[in-house]
Scaffold this motif. Sequence first.
Motif, PDB file in Angstrom:
ATOM      1  N   ASP A  36       0.824  -1.212   0.000  1.00  0.00           N
ATOM      2  CA  ASP A  36       0.000   0.000   0.000  1.00  0.00           C
ATOM      3  C   ASP A  36       0.863   1.270   0.000  1.00  0.00           C
ATOM      4  N   ALA A  75      -8.189  -1.794   0.836  1.00  0.00           N
ATOM      5  CA  ALA A  75      -9.469  -1.180   0.476  1.00  0.00           C
ATOM      6  C   ALA A  75      -9.394   0.308   0.117  1.00  0.00           C
ATOM      7  N   PRO A  76      -8.740   1.166   0.924  1.00  0.00           N
ATOM      8  CA  PRO A  76      -8.766   2.602   0.563  1.00  0.00           C
ATOM      9  C   PRO A  76      -8.131   2.859  -0.798  1.00  0.00           C
ATOM     10  N   LEU A  77      -7.044   2.162  -1.079  1.00  0.00           N
ATOM     11  CA  LEU A  77      -6.379   2.386  -2.359  1.00  0.00           C
ATOM     12  C   LEU A  77      -7.182   1.803  -3.517  1.00  0.00           C
ATOM     13  N   ARG A  78      -7.907   0.734  -3.239  1.00  0.00           N
ATOM     14  CA  ARG A  78      -8.781   0.198  -4.299  1.00  0.00           C
ATOM     15  C   ARG A  78      -9.798   1.256  -4.709  1.00  0.00           C
ATOM     16  N   TRP A  79     -10.330   1.964  -3.721  1.00  0.00           N
ATOM     17  CA  TRP A  79     -11.280   3.038  -4.022  1.00  0.00           C
ATOM     18  C   TRP A  79     -10.616   4.149  -4.829  1.00  0.00           C
ATOM     19  N   LEU A  80      -9.425   4.502  -4.410  1.00  0.00           N
ATOM     20  CA  LEU A  80      -8.700   5.574  -5.113  1.00  0.00           C
ATOM     21  C   LEU A  80      -8.443   5.185  -6.574  1.00  0.00           C
TER      22      LEU A  80
END
Length: 201
Positions: free
Chosen positions: A26, A152-157
């Motif tokens: 990440d 998860a947060p980077l998947r959203w980004l």
Amino acid sequence: MMATTHALAGVAVASLVALGAPEQVDVALAAAFVGGLFPDLDLYAGHRKTLHFPVYYWPFALAAGALAIVSTGPATVALACFLLAAALHSTMDVFGGGLELRPWLATSERAVYDHFAGRWRRPRRWVRYDGAPEDALLGALLAVPPLLVAGAPLRWLIGATVCLSVGYALVRRRVPAVTEHLVGFVPATMTEYVPERFVEG
Ligand SMILES: [Zn+2]
């Protein structure tokens, strides 16, 4: 190519960190995302010259990559991925379009400035212009490997970045008219600060 395509290219390469140091993935993706965008911060000050170094980023990126391999940690991995993504961005700009306001007309011979050779590199137009359909498609394909390894947060980004790319590609050809309209509101005393390519006919 769009800044978002460059960010996605950076994270695509950084997703390889998952193979050697999965706990750093990440950090690697976040740093590569920022590094992929970084050169385009020169948009209003010598675009594709001031922060674009198609040659000089590479030795630093490779040295930082070697350091990250022998001494793996968040700081070394982040530095390496940032520089690698910035290097990749500067090199990739050669394969896109030129600097003109309407790059699909293919009138510019300036893709990216090569400080090493002291001249502009010519656009190859494999991706014809930033925001072309193939540009959005390339970004979507580049997003696949990082989407498989990201938290998860980077998947959203990354997902949001793909959506932004597609949205921009859909309106890209209307951008020059809007830009010219907005430039029309700039007071005469300020027009010298408007980049040349925004005022061409
Ligand atoms: Zn660029």
